[in-house]
Design a protein around this motif. Structure first.
Motif, PDB file in Angstrom:
ATOM      1  N   ARG A 192     -21.350  -3.347 -61.622  1.00  0.00           N
ATOM      2  CA  ARG A 192     -21.532  -3.669 -60.194  1.00  0.00           C
ATOM      3  C   ARG A 192     -22.904  -3.224 -59.702  1.00  0.00           C
ATOM      4  N   GLU A 193     -23.329  -2.036 -60.116  1.00  0.00           N
ATOM      5  CA  GLU A 193     -24.619  -1.519 -59.655  1.00  0.00           C
ATOM      6  C   GLU A 193     -25.763  -2.352 -60.215  1.00  0.00           C
ATOM      7  N   CYS A 194     -25.683  -2.715 -61.492  1.00  0.00           N
ATOM      8  CA  CYS A 194     -26.727  -3.555 -62.085  1.00  0.00           C
ATOM      9  C   CYS A 194     -26.745  -4.941 -61.436  1.00  0.00           C
ATOM     10  N   SER A 195     -25.586  -5.460 -61.114  1.00  0.00           N
ATOM     11  CA  SER A 195     -25.512  -6.758 -60.437  1.00  0.00           C
ATOM     12  C   SER A 195     -26.161  -6.674 -59.063  1.00  0.00           C
ATOM     13  N   ARG A 196     -25.927  -5.562 -58.378  1.00  0.00           N
ATOM     14  CA  ARG A 196     -26.550  -5.366 -57.062  1.00  0.00           C
ATOM     15  C   ARG A 196     -28.066  -5.292 -57.190  1.00  0.00           C
ATOM     16  N   LEU A 197     -28.540  -4.604 -58.207  1.00  0.00           N
ATOM     17  CA  LEU A 197     -29.978  -4.444 -58.399  1.00  0.00           C
ATOM     18  C   LEU A 197     -30.657  -5.770 -58.735  1.00  0.00           C
ATOM     19  N   ARG A 198     -29.916  -6.689 -59.329  1.00  0.00           N
ATOM     20  CA  ARG A 198     -30.504  -7.976 -59.706  1.00  0.00           C
ATOM     21  C   ARG A 198     -30.914  -8.798 -58.480  1.00  0.00           C
ATOM     22  N   ALA A 199     -30.398  -8.441 -57.322  1.00  0.00           N
ATOM     23  CA  ALA A 199     -30.804  -9.142 -56.098  1.00  0.00           C
ATOM     24  C   ALA A 199     -32.214  -8.743 -55.682  1.00  0.00           C
ATOM     25  N   THR A 200     -32.654  -7.562 -56.173  1.00  0.00           N
ATOM     26  CA  THR A 200     -33.970  -7.038 -55.799  1.00  0.00           C
ATOM     27  C   THR A 200     -34.958  -7.059 -56.948  1.00  0.00           C
ATOM     28  N   TYR A 201     -34.451  -6.896 -58.163  1.00  0.00           N
ATOM     29  CA  TYR A 201     -35.320  -6.774 -59.334  1.00  0.00           C
ATOM     30  C   TYR A 201     -34.977  -7.824 -60.388  1.00  0.00           C
ATOM     31  N   ASP A 202     -35.975  -8.142 -61.169  1.00  0.00           N
ATOM     32  CA  ASP A 202     -35.761  -8.880 -62.412  1.00  0.00           C
ATOM     33  C   ASP A 202     -35.509  -7.830 -63.479  1.00  0.00           C
ATOM     34  N   ILE A 203     -34.252  -7.638 -63.876  1.00  0.00           N
ATOM     35  CA  ILE A 203     -33.918  -6.602 -64.847  1.00  0.00           C
ATOM     36  C   ILE A 203     -34.352  -7.075 -66.230  1.00  0.00           C
ATOM     37  N   ALA A 204     -35.413  -6.451 -66.734  1.00  0.00           N
ATOM     38  CA  ALA A 204     -35.975  -6.856 -68.026  1.00  0.00           C
ATOM     39  C   ALA A 204     -35.186  -6.283 -69.184  1.00  0.00           C
ATOM     40  N   GLY A 205     -34.593  -5.103 -68.981  1.00  0.00           N
ATOM     41  CA  GLY A 205     -33.867  -4.472 -70.070  1.00  0.00           C
ATOM     42  C   GLY A 205     -33.031  -3.310 -69.577  1.00  0.00           C
ATOM     43  N   ILE A 206     -32.054  -2.932 -70.393  1.00  0.00           N
ATOM     44  CA  ILE A 206     -31.186  -1.789 -70.107  1.00  0.00           C
ATOM     45  C   ILE A 206     -31.098  -0.958 -71.383  1.00  0.00           C
ATOM     46  N   THR A 207     -31.335   0.345 -71.267  1.00  0.00           N
ATOM     47  CA  THR A 207     -31.242   1.208 -72.441  1.00  0.00           C
ATOM     48  C   THR A 207     -30.929   2.633 -72.001  1.00  0.00           C
ATOM     49  N   SER A 208     -30.993   3.566 -72.951  1.00  0.00           N
ATOM     50  CA  SER A 208     -30.742   4.970 -72.658  1.00  0.00           C
ATOM     51  C   SER A 208     -31.510   5.831 -73.651  1.00  0.00           C
ATOM     52  N   ALA A 209     -31.848   7.030 -73.213  1.00  0.00           N
ATOM     53  CA  ALA A 209     -32.517   7.974 -74.097  1.00  0.00           C
ATOM     54  C   ALA A 209     -31.530   8.922 -74.764  1.00  0.00           C
ATOM     55  N   ALA A 210     -30.248   8.848 -74.392  1.00  0.00           N
ATOM     56  CA  ALA A 210     -29.245   9.773 -74.899  1.00  0.00           C
ATOM     57  C   ALA A 210     -28.169   9.029 -75.659  1.00  0.00           C
ATOM     58  N   ASP A 211     -27.763   9.567 -76.803  1.00  0.00           N
ATOM     59  CA  ASP A 211     -26.769   8.863 -77.604  1.00  0.00           C
ATOM     60  C   ASP A 211     -25.424   8.749 -76.905  1.00  0.00           C
ATOM     61  N   SER A 212     -25.076   9.715 -76.048  1.00  0.00           N
ATOM     62  CA  SER A 212     -23.787   9.672 -75.373  1.00  0.00           C
ATOM     63  C   SER A 212     -23.677   8.503 -74.406  1.00  0.00           C
ATOM     64  N   PHE A 213     -24.814   7.932 -73.997  1.00  0.00           N
ATOM     65  CA  PHE A 213     -24.807   6.792 -73.086  1.00  0.00           C
ATOM     66  C   PHE A 213     -25.305   5.510 -73.752  1.00  0.00           C
ATOM     67  N   TYR A 214     -25.700   5.604 -75.014  1.00  0.00           N
ATOM     68  CA  TYR A 214     -26.334   4.458 -75.655  1.00  0.00           C
ATOM     69  C   TYR A 214     -25.345   3.325 -75.892  1.00  0.00           C
ATOM     70  N   ALA A 215     -24.093   3.667 -76.231  1.00  0.00           N
ATOM     71  CA  ALA A 215     -23.085   2.630 -76.418  1.00  0.00           C
ATOM     72  C   ALA A 215     -22.805   1.917 -75.099  1.00  0.00           C
ATOM     73  N   THR A 216     -22.759   2.683 -74.004  1.00  0.00           N
ATOM     74  CA  THR A 216     -22.547   2.082 -72.686  1.00  0.00           C
ATOM     75  C   THR A 216     -23.689   1.145 -72.336  1.00  0.00           C
TER      76      THR A 216
END
Length: 409
Positions: free
Chosen positions: A63-87
């Protein structure tokens, strides 16, 4: 519409800030989604946007990423931590963005499942057992033979990892893990492993290419607290080849091969034995060492890959970069720490970073959290880099007032 990079969750030993800064250099707006923004230093970076959201709730993140797409062109999604990398990889799949296989990441993060898959593919690993209670741990340690490593089946940064040389130490550490002091990410399960003895190496991989191999040194046992890190390790061609071959076989066994992976190995009497496969970049200062030694910015290349850009892994130069961590030898209160500016001024010193400030309580945990700073040096030779490092570290004294004891009673 501005292009943005979404970073999920926290960081691994300060690497989150590297991602924020690299994204900005690549003309991407870094936006971090975190359940607790106050925990991480990179959220205060100039120009970074931070949003509080439950990172354990995939629907809330969508939902939050969908909301952000109204303002930004989301080029990518990632994480620096393994505990969040699968998400993060699940979000990439949902929004049709470049990313790794979520199932491969999840099975890799479970160290027992990882061990099973590696062993089934013929990858050399230590003897291991899975245990859910104290009796199972004791039996497993007896079967494998002391000394053994006892650690959580899911975790990172050496949290909860201990070398146990006696049966009493096995019982003591098991009680610690199960006694409420350790924070479990999932149902308590412990991995008991043979202690593979020999030098520790880390293969830094992007995609299916081994960028280089570093060497790591820990402080004294029974804990595993980083003390030194050098890139690249001085290896013979045969040693480099064998470590690279085993590392690439890990990718095949685990279904990895997209984006960054770091693989920890011990060089034992039977050659390289895989200790752990992490489907992410090494924590700081690992990426800085690679960049200083080779000119390859792994953080920036990961972001390029995650945002659909072209990756450039060409080496620009060949130096030796070495880091030493600042590790206190006692608990107490840090009265003062000084000399970082003088150390930074030494020719060849690339970075001096202090993680804490004066008057901070120090309670050693026996893992990466014990480090209070690091110094990085680089030069054309290992001997010179180590000499620069020693000179710089000697310029950074600190004072700790020990904790009060009950001896007055």
């Amino acid at each position: 519409m501005a292009r943005a990079l979404i970073l999920i969750g926290g960081t691994v030993m300060g690497s989150g800030l590297l991602y924020v800064q690299a994204a900005q250099r690549l003309a991407l707006q870094p936006i971090t989604l975190s359940a607790d923004p106050t925990r991480y230093d990179h959220f205060t970076a100039k120009g970074a946007e931070t949003i509080r959201v439950d990172t354990d709730d995939l629907d809330a993140l969508i939902r939050e990423c969908s909301r952000l797409r109204a303002t930004y062109d989301i080029a990518g999604i990632t994480s620096a931590a393994d505990s969040f990398y699968a998400t993060a990889s699940k979000l990439c799949r949902h929004f049709n963005l470049p990313g790794p296989n979520p199932e491969a990441i999840e099975q890799c993060l479970d160290k027992y499942t990882q061990r099973q898959l590696l062993a089934a593919s013929g990858v050399p690993v230590p003897a291991y057992r899975l245990a859910a209670n104290a009796a199972d741990v004791a039996d497993s340690a007896a079967e494998i033979g002391l000394p053994v490593i006892v650690k959580p089946a899911v975790g990172s940064g050496s949290v909860g990892v201990r070398l146990c040389s006696t049966a009493d130490e096995v019982v003591e550490h098991t009680n610690h893990l199960l006694g409420g002091q350790h924070i479990w990410r999932s149902a308590p399960r412990m991995l008991i492993e043979e202690f593979a003895q020999g030098p520790l190496y880390v293969a830094e991989i992007m995609g299916k290419e081994v960028i280089g191999i570093s060497t790591l040194d820990f402080g004294p046992p029974p804990n595993f607290v980083y003390h030194e890190n050098t890139f690249p390790a001085l290896l013979t061609d045969e040693e480099h080849g064998r470590i690279s071959d085993v590392s690439l076989s890990c990718l095949r066994a685990l279904g990895l091969g997209w984006g960054p992976t770091n693989i920890e190995l011990r060089w034992t009497k039977r050659g390289p034995v895989v200790i752990e496969v992490n489907p992410r970049l090494s924590g700081s200062p690992g990426p800085q060492l690679v960049k200083l030694a080779s000119g390859i910015d792994l953080v920036a290349e990961h972001i390029k890959l995650a945002s659909g850009g072209d990756v450039d892994l060409r080496r620009r130069h060949s130096h030796i970069a070495a880091a030493q961590f600042l590790v206190p030898d006692r608990d107490g209160t840090l009265d003062w720490i000084d000399g970082d500016s003088q150390a930074a001024a030494i020719s060849g010193v690339a970075e001096v970073k202090l993680y804490i400030k004066s008057q901070t309580p120090i309670v050693r945990k026996g893992d990466y959290r014990d480090c209070i700073g690091h110094v990085i040096a680089t030069s054309p030779s290992l001997e010179q880099s180590k000499a620069i490092l020693r000179r710089a570290v000697d310029l950074i004294p600190w004072s700790i007032t020990p904790l009060m004891t009950d001896s007055r009673k």
